[in-house]
Write an enzyme that holds these catalytic residues in place. Structure first.
Site, PDB file in Angstrom:
ATOM      1  N   HIS A   1      28.463  33.746  16.168  1.00 63.43           N
ATOM      2  CA  HIS A   1      29.801  33.349  15.712  1.00 63.43           C
ATOM      3  C   HIS A   1      30.762  34.548  15.679  1.00 63.43           C
ATOM      4  CE1 HIS A   1      28.650  29.234  14.540  1.00 63.43           C
ATOM      5  NE2 HIS A   1      27.505  29.781  14.156  1.00 63.43           N
TER       6      HIS A   1
ATOM      7  N   ASN B   1      29.124  23.056  11.912  1.00 63.96           N
ATOM      8  CA  ASN B   1      29.475  23.171  13.330  1.00 63.96           C
ATOM      9  C   ASN B   1      30.309  21.961  13.744  1.00 63.96           C
ATOM     10  OD1 ASN B   1      28.177  25.629  14.091  1.00 63.96           O
ATOM     11  ND2 ASN B   1      26.201  24.582  14.129  1.00 63.96           N
TER      12      ASN B   1
END
Length: 488
Positions: free
Chosen positions: A54, A127
């Site tokens: 990320h 997510n």
């Protein structure tokens, strides 16, 4: 307007910021030039290590407003009444690439949300997909290694990607999501967000419910094909960042409606598949979506580096009325996320403005954590640094945040408990069968494009077996497409 005075880090006025101090007009620089040395040293250190996963992200501030009464399911104060608003900060991200990667790539997107509640910060780390590739955290580092740059070639290798998936049949469901149309969102505004994990809500009476979060975009789902994504990434690698920034600056504030699925805790043990398995969804026919509220983003950060990149989200940041479940991946992340921030940002990262629990009484945490690198909360207080004490220091409440989880059996490295309908392929097949013919064709092309590049026949065969197990037509079409590409 009075001219502000430029100072050194210690607050001394700077006499010259256009020329360095030298030994004579044309001479070498002087070591005594504090301003120069301090400026260069700070420049070398102004970027913190990027996240292992990320790394590339965008963020924004906003608020969450309750629109429906959910007090029968949770005692969380920020959800306690219709109309109540709570300040939020969100960070969107891609997963696999580095900070310098492009936004428009085929990759899951992080959807990490921080609620600045009066009971402390609540972090929901999810997510843009409701499932994930693996169900046990012991496999997570291996999975990420297989998807990121190979240590020898320095680039992502199809052999590594598909070799891991060949040995992880539970990934078939998420692979179907990733390779389908939603694998490349057109922007962060045009995708859904999910808590993905199973969490626990507890009401004021102590009743427990397991919960899944669904943030449905109010802008509508928009996605890019592989060809459109390649073109977009080539024109503007920062396409998603640009879109989010400009939309909010124009006053076009993106929003999402939050729905939850709620399962009474007593039903979990006998549910037909493991409700804590991150590779599976709960069918809406079993547990319908119930509306909770809406999330609105209305303010851009002033400094991406200080706010977006130093924002730290930890799924173990719960508030009264919300807690964990036996979801194995969630249990692993309860430690891993907070530890990642302690490594990247230091033990006092929660004192940074973007991470501080600003809405609590007093505007900051109140505990016995002291000192360490970059401590800012000590001040001149003479409070005791131990507990219990006789000096009116903060004390425990004796009120659990959530209901206790029952445990039994022997310790050991056990496989996940098997429920009646547990398998790794059924839901992947269900997802495939929900797709239109055009969506199926694009899914097949995306899978075959990557799988056909794998150099080992046995790895290809293992992956093909997964798609055959999910759906006969699915497997047949992937196999034919891979064969055609390899024969070209």
């Amino acid at each position: 307007m009075t001219q502000r005075v430029l100072t050194t880090e210690s607050g001394a006025p700077v006499a010259a910021n256009q020329n360095s101090a030298t030994a004579g007009v044309g001479g070498p620089l002087l070591l005594q030039d504090q301003h120069l040395l301090e400026k260069l040293a700070r420049f070398n250190r102004e970027r913190i290590p990027e996240r292992v996963v990320h790394a590339r992200g965008s963020g924004a501030y906003g608020y969450f407003e309750v629109t429906d009464d959910v007090t029968g399911f949770t005692k969380a104060d920020f959800l306690s009444e219709v109309g109540k608003r709570t300040e939020t900060f969100i960070r969107f991200s891609t997963v696999a690439d580095s900070l310098g990667g492009a936004d428009a790539v085929r990759d899951p997107r992080g959807f990490a949300l921080k609620f600045y509640t009066e009971d402390g910060n609540y972090d929901l780390v999810g997510n843009n997909t409701p499932v994930f590739f693996v169900k046990d955290p012991v496999k997570f580092p291996d999975f990420i290694h297989s998807q990121k740059r190979d240590p020898f070639t320095g680039k992502q290798e199809p052999d590594n990607v598909w070799d891991f998936w060949a040995h992880a049949p539970e990934a078939t469901h998420q692979v179907t999501w990733l390779m389908g149309d939603r694998g490349i969102p057109a922007s962060y505004r045009h995708m859904n967000g999910y808590g993905s994990h199973t969490y626990q809500w507890t009401n004021a009476a102590g009743e427990a419910f397991f919960v899944k979060y669904h943030f449905k975009t109010n802008q509508g789902i928009r996605c890019l094909s592989s060809e459109q994504a390649a073109e977009t990434a080539g024109k503007d690698g920062n396409s998603h960042q640009t879109d989010l920034l400009q939309a909010i600056e124009r006053g076009v504030n993106p929003s999402w409606t939050l729905y939850v699925q709620l399962m009474p805790a007593a039903e979990a043990a006998d549910y037909r598949f493991n409700p804590f398995d991150l590779t599976k969804v709960w069918p809406h026919s079993d547990y319908p979506l119930q509306r909770v509220g809406r999330l609105v983003l209305d303010r851009n950060p002033d400094n991406v580096f200080a706010e977006v990149e130093q924002a730290a989200f930890s799924p173990n940041n719960f508030v009264p009325g919300i807690g964990p479940s036996p979801d194995r991946m969630l249990q692993g992340r309860l430690f891993a996320y907070a530890d990642a921030h302690r490594y990247r940002l230091g033990v006092n990262h929660t004192q940074l403005a973007v991470n501080a629990p600003k809405a609590v009484p007093g505007g900051s945490a109140d505990n016995y954590g002291r000192d360490g690198l970059m401590a800012t909360r000590n001040g001149s207080r003479r409070d005791k640094n131990y507990e219990p004490n006789s000096y009116a220091g903060p004390a425990q409440t004796d009120a659990a945040l959530s209901a206790p989880l029952a445990v039994q059996g022997w310790t050991g490295t056990h496989a996940t408990p098997i429920h009646v309908k547990d398998d790794d392929f059924f839901q992947a097949g269900e997802l495939y069968r929900l797709m239109s013919e055009e969506e199926k064709s694009r899914l097949i092309a995306n899978i075959a494009g990557g799988l056909s590049q794998v150099t080992r026949d046995d790895v290809i065969e293992k992956n093909l077996a997964h798609f055959h197990a999910a759906d006969a037509d699915y497997g047949k079409r992937v196999e034919e497409a891979v064969r055609a590409l390899r024969e070209d």
